[in-house]
Design a protein around this motif. Structure first.
Motif, PDB file in Angstrom:
ATOM      1  N   UNK A  33       0.818  -1.204   0.000  1.00 29.19           N
ATOM      2  CA  UNK A  33       0.000   0.000   0.000  1.00 29.19           C
ATOM      3  C   UNK A  33       0.849   1.250   0.000  1.00 29.19           C
ATOM      4  N   UNK A  34       0.722   2.066  -1.053  1.00 27.73           N
ATOM      5  CA  UNK A  34       1.484   3.314  -1.155  1.00 27.73           C
ATOM      6  C   UNK A  34       0.563   4.515  -1.040  1.00 27.73           C
ATOM      7  N   UNK A  35      -0.383   4.423  -0.091  1.00 27.00           N
ATOM      8  CA  UNK A  35      -1.136   5.605   0.306  1.00 27.00           C
ATOM      9  C   UNK A  35      -0.290   6.425   1.255  1.00 27.00           C
ATOM     10  N   UNK A  36      -0.880   7.436   1.899  1.00 28.57           N
ATOM     11  CA  UNK A  36      -0.083   8.280   2.801  1.00 28.57           C
ATOM     12  C   UNK A  36       0.626   7.500   3.891  1.00 28.57           C
ATOM     13  N   UNK A  37      -0.033   6.491   4.482  1.00 28.42           N
ATOM     14  CA  UNK A  37       0.591   5.734   5.569  1.00 28.42           C
ATOM     15  C   UNK A  37       1.795   4.946   5.072  1.00 28.42           C
ATOM     16  N   UNK A  38       1.624   4.222   3.981  1.00 25.97           N
ATOM     17  CA  UNK A  38       2.730   3.429   3.456  1.00 25.97           C
ATOM     18  C   UNK A  38       3.894   4.286   3.012  1.00 25.97           C
ATOM     19  N   UNK A  39       3.597   5.400   2.351  1.00 33.89           N
ATOM     20  CA  UNK A  39       4.658   6.294   1.885  1.00 33.89           C
ATOM     21  C   UNK A  39       5.398   6.921   3.061  1.00 33.89           C
ATOM     22  N   UNK A  40       4.652   7.355   4.073  1.00 36.76           N
ATOM     23  CA  UNK A  40       5.303   7.974   5.237  1.00 36.76           C
ATOM     24  C   UNK A  40       6.157   6.968   5.993  1.00 36.76           C
ATOM     25  N   UNK A  41       5.700   5.726   6.092  1.00 40.81           N
ATOM     26  CA  UNK A  41       6.503   4.710   6.764  1.00 40.81           C
ATOM     27  C   UNK A  41       7.803   4.470   6.001  1.00 40.81           C
ATOM     28  N   UNK A  42       7.716   4.385   4.683  1.00 41.84           N
ATOM     29  CA  UNK A  42       8.928   4.178   3.881  1.00 41.84           C
ATOM     30  C   UNK A  42       9.920   5.322   4.098  1.00 41.84           C
ATOM     31  N   UNK A  99      10.105   7.275   6.735  1.00 39.07           N
ATOM     32  CA  UNK A  99      10.593   7.241   8.118  1.00 39.07           C
ATOM     33  C   UNK A  99      11.701   6.207   8.299  1.00 39.07           C
ATOM     34  N   UNK A 100      11.695   5.149   7.497  1.00 39.86           N
ATOM     35  CA  UNK A 100      12.700   4.086   7.609  1.00 39.86           C
ATOM     36  C   UNK A 100      13.910   4.320   6.715  1.00 39.86           C
ATOM     37  N   UNK A 101      13.775   5.222   5.752  1.00 40.70           N
ATOM     38  CA  UNK A 101      14.828   5.414   4.756  1.00 40.70           C
ATOM     39  C   UNK A 101      16.077   6.054   5.362  1.00 40.70           C
ATOM     40  N   UNK A 102      17.218   5.741   4.748  1.00 40.23           N
ATOM     41  CA  UNK A 102      18.480   6.354   5.136  1.00 40.23           C
ATOM     42  C   UNK A 102      19.129   5.748   6.358  1.00 40.23           C
ATOM     43  N   UNK A 103      18.650   4.584   6.796  1.00 39.64           N
ATOM     44  CA  UNK A 103      19.201   3.962   8.003  1.00 39.64           C
ATOM     45  C   UNK A 103      19.752   2.568   7.735  1.00 39.64           C
ATOM     46  N   UNK A 104      19.965   2.251   6.452  1.00 38.42           N
ATOM     47  CA  UNK A 104      20.576   0.976   6.119  1.00 38.42           C
ATOM     48  C   UNK A 104      19.624  -0.159   5.862  1.00 38.42           C
ATOM     49  N   UNK A 105      18.323   0.111   5.794  1.00 39.88           N
ATOM     50  CA  UNK A 105      17.324  -0.911   5.499  1.00 39.88           C
ATOM     51  C   UNK A 105      16.979  -0.897   4.013  1.00 39.88           C
ATOM     52  N   UNK A 106      16.642  -2.058   3.478  1.00 37.66           N
ATOM     53  CA  UNK A 106      16.122  -2.131   2.110  1.00 37.66           C
ATOM     54  C   UNK A 106      14.600  -2.223   2.201  1.00 37.66           C
ATOM     55  N   UNK A 107      13.917  -1.373   1.410  1.00 40.08           N
ATOM     56  CA  UNK A 107      12.470  -1.187   1.543  1.00 40.08           C
ATOM     57  C   UNK A 107      11.820  -1.319   0.175  1.00 40.08           C
ATOM     58  N   UNK A 108      10.662  -1.968   0.146  1.00 44.24           N
ATOM     59  CA  UNK A 108       9.874  -2.034  -1.086  1.00 44.24           C
ATOM     60  C   UNK A 108       8.455  -1.581  -0.797  1.00 44.24           C
ATOM     61  N   UNK A 109       7.857  -0.870  -1.750  1.00 41.65           N
ATOM     62  CA  UNK A 109       6.462  -0.449  -1.694  1.00 41.65           C
ATOM     63  C   UNK A 109       5.707  -1.131  -2.824  1.00 41.65           C
ATOM     64  N   UNK A 110       4.657  -1.870  -2.501  1.00 42.13           N
ATOM     65  CA  UNK A 110       3.818  -2.515  -3.505  1.00 42.13           C
ATOM     66  C   UNK A 110       2.486  -1.786  -3.556  1.00 42.13           C
ATOM     67  N   UNK A 111       2.078  -1.360  -4.727  1.00 39.85           N
ATOM     68  CA  UNK A 111       0.852  -0.572  -4.851  1.00 39.85           C
ATOM     69  C   UNK A 111       0.110  -0.937  -6.130  1.00 39.85           C
ATOM     70  N   UNK A 112      -1.209  -1.134  -6.025  1.00 49.31           N
ATOM     71  CA  UNK A 112      -2.001  -1.507  -7.189  1.00 49.31           C
ATOM     72  C   UNK A 112      -2.110  -0.381  -8.211  1.00 49.31           C
TER      73      UNK A 112
END
Length: 403
Positions: free
Chosen positions: A9-18, A20-33
């Protein structure tokens, strides 16, 4: 290699979570219809979001506040006070900003502007940190949690692994359902019509919640209309769904006259200033917020009735709580999908949201009941509450997001 965190889900919640986690050494994926163009240019959907002071601070930390202001200087409107009315009575319970230490209870901003800013924030994270991948035009079809990772199969047939899968795909989350997590739903049997209106009398940046007979009206104060200079607000009309449909089809002049009448002319003549949109009123609370290598955030974690305007605010609160747990685990070189961080997130988020969710459900049920004794009771309750300053101070703190 699996992702550390895959967000459905790449609505506001999913985008904001991504972000918030970015730039700290984690690999992140967003899946959106939705396809990429719809994510980059979200359409106006009628919804105006009332942000608490805490939520405004979160958006500022994520860089969204400045993005919204830069795109539309008049987009962020102060919400100074709030009042609650019952029926035809002129009496109103007023919750003033003076009960807090701020000059306003919160802020109002259009949902599509938050979505656009959140998308731009993710694009900035991608450019700077190269740690987010967007899988647009696709969706989660099948899940298989295992000890070391979550195996995710998308509708396209693509397969991915993740140490943690996060559902951020609406209160009716298909991802949550695929995990076998049920939810308690309360269908209020009504829908809400939302649109922007201009009106003759100023609103003084006061929000209204008006429990009328056979209807509920809300007024969310916006900044003046840039085209006409007239006072402008977001109007929310709640009715049985069959009564909403004719209003959606009315010509603008007839619709303006109808809403003016429903507000008893208290704001003078009212005219539509946007398209109209309708949404069903259904409250949803999952039986669990986490499972093996799985967590819910946003509306997938708490689907609120809008009467207390806490839906997106709870979403941002959950993002703050979950991201803090995940980043602390990662900094300590621990597994971000391990049970410990997820259990702490669930416990904290339930404590923060469940009481108000249940209270909101009871308030909405009481204040939409039409039996004459209940009409008298709710009027009496408003008058008692108006005399209870500690109670009003607590409500003001809740609206402002102060803890």
């Amino acid at each position: 290699m699996p992702y550390d965190v895959l967000i459905s889900g790449a609505g506001p919640a999913g985008l904001c979570l991504a972000s918030a986690l970015s730039g700290r050494g984690l690999s992140i994926a967003l899946v959106e219809q939705q396809p990429l163009p719809a994510l980059a240019e979200p359409a106006f959907d009628g919804r105006e979001i009332a942000l608490t002071q805490a939520s405004a601070a979160t958006l500022q930390r994520l860089g969204l506040w400045d993005r919204i202001r830069a795109a539309e200087p008049n987009a962020l409107a102060p919400l100074r006070d709030a009042k609650v009315l019952n029926g035809a009575s002129p009496f109103a319970l007023v919750i003033g900003h003076g009960l807090t230490q701020r000059s306003e209870l919160g802020w109002l901003v259009s949902n599509h502007l938050i979505r656009r800013a959140a998308w731009e924030g993710v694009q900035d994270c991608i450019a700077r940190h190269h740690d987010i991948e967007v899988l647009a035009g696709d969706g989660v079809a099948h899940l298989q949690p295992q000890a070391e990772q979550m195996h995710v199969t998308l509708a396209s047939g693509a397969r991915h692994g993740a140490r943690l899968l996060v559902a951020a795909d609406s209160r009716f989350s298909a991802t949550r359902r695929a995990m076998g997590i049920g939810a308690t739903q309360h269908d209020f049997g009504r829908s809400m019509l939302v649109c922007q209106m201009t009106h003759a009398q100023p609103h003084e940046h006061v929000a209204w919640e008006w429990f009328g007979h056979g209807q509920t009206l809300a007024l969310l104060p916006m900044n003046d209309d840039p085209a006409t200079g007239m006072p402008r607000a977001s109007v929310v009309l709640t009715l049985p769904h069959q009564q909403i449909e004719p209003l959606l089809a009315m010509p603008d002049d007839a619709f303006g006259a109808e809403i003016t009448h429903r507000f008893d002319g208290r704001l003078g003549a009212m005219l539509p200033a946007s398209t109209r949109h309708a949404y069903p009123l259904v409250g949803v609370y999952p039986r669990r917020l986490v499972a093996q290598r799985f967590a819910c955030v946003g509306d997938a974690a708490v689907g609120m009735h809008p009467v207390t305007a806490h839906g997106f605010n709870f979403g941002l609160l959950g993002i703050e709580t979950l991201s803090a747990e995940l980043l602390a685990a990662h900094a300590a070189r621990r597994d971000v999908g391990a049970p410990g961080p997820l259990a702490r997130y669930e416990r904290r988020h339930r404590l923060a949201t469940r009481p108000l969710y249940e209270a909101t459900r009871l308030i909405a049920t009481l204040y939409t009941a039409e039996a004459p004794p209940l009409r008298l009771l709710r009027g009496a309750l408003l008058r008692v509450a108006d005399r209870a300053t500690p109670f009003k101070r607590a409500i003001a703190a809740s609206l402002a997001g102060q803890h």
